[in-house]
Enzyme design. Structure first.
Site, short mmCIF file in Angstrom:
data_model
loop_
_atom_site.label_atom_id
_atom_site.label_comp_id
_atom_site.label_asym_id
_atom_site.label_seq_id
_atom_site.Cartn_x
_atom_site.Cartn_y
_atom_site.Cartn_z
N LYS A 113 38.36 33.26 36.23
CA LYS A 113 38.13 33.65 34.84
C LYS A 113 39.42 33.55 34.01
O LYS A 113 39.36 33.36 32.80
CB LYS A 113 37.61 35.09 34.76
CG LYS A 113 36.37 35.40 35.60
CD LYS A 113 35.10 34.91 34.94
CE LYS A 113 33.82 35.47 35.54
NZ LYS A 113 33.56 35.19 36.93
C1 LIG Z 1 32.45 34.80 37.57
C2 LIG Z 1 32.61 34.37 38.97
C3 LIG Z 1 31.73 33.44 39.56
C4 LIG Z 1 30.52 32.89 38.82
O1 LIG Z 1 30.87 32.02 37.78
P1 LIG Z 1 29.81 31.73 36.62
O2 LIG Z 1 30.55 30.94 35.62
O3 LIG Z 1 29.37 33.06 36.10
O4 LIG Z 1 28.68 31.00 37.25
C5 LIG Z 1 31.97 33.05 40.87
N1 LIG Z 1 33.01 33.56 41.57
C6 LIG Z 1 33.86 34.44 41.03
C7 LIG Z 1 34.96 34.97 41.86
C8 LIG Z 1 33.70 34.87 39.72
O5 LIG Z 1 34.57 35.75 39.20
#
Ligand SMILES: *Cc1c(COP(=O)(O)O)cnc(C)c1O
Length: 492
Positions: A113
């Site tokens: 993120k």
């Molecule tokens: C947010 C997240 C995901 C999922 O990603 P999306 O874009 O919501 O599909 C997968 N793994 C981790 C560690 C995340 O923080």
């Protein structure tokens, strides 16, 4: 370039406006009115030799035409600077357990993120300048764990912005919780909501589309926006690393420029994998996008049958950031494969009313880029163990979901190299990881488990040390009290 809503013809805005607003007023998501032209073969070849920052400028400039090159340069420079613990930003591993891992967790909160949330606040600040907008922006976000911390970190200290994060009470991992509580303060705050992520997200969407609430906020000089992947300014920075990963494979001679590469993506809200779909539309030679889910496998069923059905049991798993039954960004894919806002609006209304919808056959047939698979909690541990035994490489539970999906996919169709998107540092989820690689029991969740893992691997990422000693208390509210809580925090 103009952005439009996925649900009607009523909302056409600039990139800067789309980023400030987050969500279209009709509840739809902003998408490019006309998708930018794909890079030519020659242009692509040039891209593969660029640094992450140079590449980011090139890719973003295709989508953000109202930002000047100088503005994009400054934004990218600030977003991908020395807050990263690897100067490649998103390095690709050697082959591990049969696949390549695109490490997206080298940012300040150790999850992918950060890639978007180090960039989005800077995009937003510049958008306010471009629009001569003097509102104080209130970022409302529901989080299944990683978005919250990354958003708080990204926006902290940023003038004229506030961040309010809602997370499911007892629904995030212990380290994630510690991170959020230690980021709380100044212009950012995290609140626990009784219920699961989907309930928190639904309420956030409801607050967004409440016109009266919005008007009241405006009167006090505030305006809402979103840091969820519903915000196009969060999505677009993610397109970059698909190109970067591909370029690294080309440089190492693993693929020749033009050859296909598969990407396996641990999926929750469908933002990450949608960015891969956008990369493909921009001309990147993507073979399959493997949509990997945990036990909450709505998307696996969707790709297998064309039916999206959220009426099912919700599981709290060992990959909490993927514990999601309503994947918001799928709406952008639906729009892409029908180009008709009335159809999207109808499907979303069905989802809202009945909890399910079925794609028309013509739309379902356009999903050929995607493969789908899922992993149970036990399979996740098994995959962490398999990769560790094969190569000494430690992966987190979310990454393991995609790694397993890639591993199985290879058995049926092993023609192309596969990149697994590695979305979090294993040190964020020591309970599962330690047990998987050592075969030993964890003494206690949270810090004791982290200590066991670091003793076992003799490693601790630097950015985790910062909040180790933190012991903040949680604020816990009912989901129905979310609007009142927002008002109270803003003092209105
Ligand atoms: C947010 C997240 C995901 C999922 O990603 P999306 O874009 O919501 O599909 C997968 N793994 C981790 C560690 C995340 O923080």
């Amino acid at each position: 370039m103009i952005y439009r809503s996925t649900r009607s013809h009523d909302w056409q805005v600039s990139a800067a406006q789309a980023i400030i607003q987050g969500l279209a007023p009709d509840g739809g998501l902003f998408v490019p009115e006309e998708f930018p032209a794909a890079f030519t073969e020659d242009e692509l070849k040039d891209l593969f030799s660029l640094s992450y920052q140079e590449l980011a400028e090139k890719v973003l400039s295709r989508f953000l035409t109202d930002y000047s090159p100088e503005q994009l340069h400054e934004i990218v420079k600030g977003a991908y600077g020395d807050q990263w613990d690897d100067d490649r930003i998103a390095p690709v591993s050697e082959e591990r357990g049969g696949n390549y891992f695109l490490e997206l967790f080298h940012g300040p909160t150790l999850a992918f993120k950060d890639i978007a949330l180090q960039c989005l606040p800077r995009l937003m600040k510049t958008a306010l300048e471009i629009q001569h907008d003097s509102h104080e922006i209130v970022i409302l976000t529901a989080t299944s764990g990683d978005t919250g911390t990354a958003a708080m970190r990204g926006f902290s200290q940023l003038d004229k912005t506030r961040v309010i994060v809602f997370y499911p009470y007892q629904g995030v991992a212990p380290i994630q919780l510690k991170q959020m509580l230690s980021e709380s303060g100044g212009n950012t705050v995290a609140i626990a909501v009784k219920g699961n992520f989907d309930q928190a997200q639904t309420n956030v969407k409801r607050i967004f589309s409440d016109k009266e609430f919005g008007a009241e906020l405006n009167e006090h000089g505030f305006a809402f926006s979103s840091a969820n992947s519903m915000n196009v300014g969060r999505l677009l920075p993610q397109v970059v690393y698909y190109f970067y990963a591909y370029g690294q494979l080309v440089k190492r001679g693993i693929v020749q420029a033009g050859g296909l590469v598969n990407f396996s993506v641990p999926t929750g809200n469908f933002g990450d994998i949608l960015a891969g779909y956008y990369a493909k539309k921009l001309g990147l030679p993507v073979g399959k996008l493997i949509c990997a889910s945990n036990k909450n496998k709505v998307l696996t069923d969707f790709f297998k049958t064309g039916i999206y059905n959220k009426n099912r049991e919700f599981y709290v798993t060992n990959s909490p950031s993927m514990d999601i039954l309503v994947s918001s960004n799928l709406e952008r894919l639906l729009f892409d494969i029908c180009q008709d806002p009335a159809t999207v609006k109808g499907l979303m209304a069905e989802l809202n009313e009945k909890g399910r919808y079925q794609l028309p056959k013509a739309m379902y047939e356009k999903l050929g880029t995607f493969a789908a698979d899922f992993a149970t909690p036990a399979e996740i541990e098994g995959e962490i163990k398999r990769v560790y035994a094969a190569s000494g490489y430690v992966i987190d539970p979310h990454t393991a979901v995609a790694s397993l999906a890639a591993h199985r996919f290879k058995k049926q169709d092993g023609a192309h190299p596969t990149v697994v998107l590695s979305t979090a540092s294993p040190y964020k989820f020591p309970e599962t990881v330690y047990h998987a690689i050592s075969g030993l029991e964890v003494k206690r969740a949270g810090m004791p488990a982290l200590k066991q893992l670091t003793d076992f691997t003799h490693y601790l990422p630097k950015s985790i040390e910062k909040f180790l000693g933190h012991t903040g208390a949680e604020t816990v509210i009912e989901a129905s009290d979310m609007p009142a809580e927002v008002k109270q925090i803003l003092g209105i």
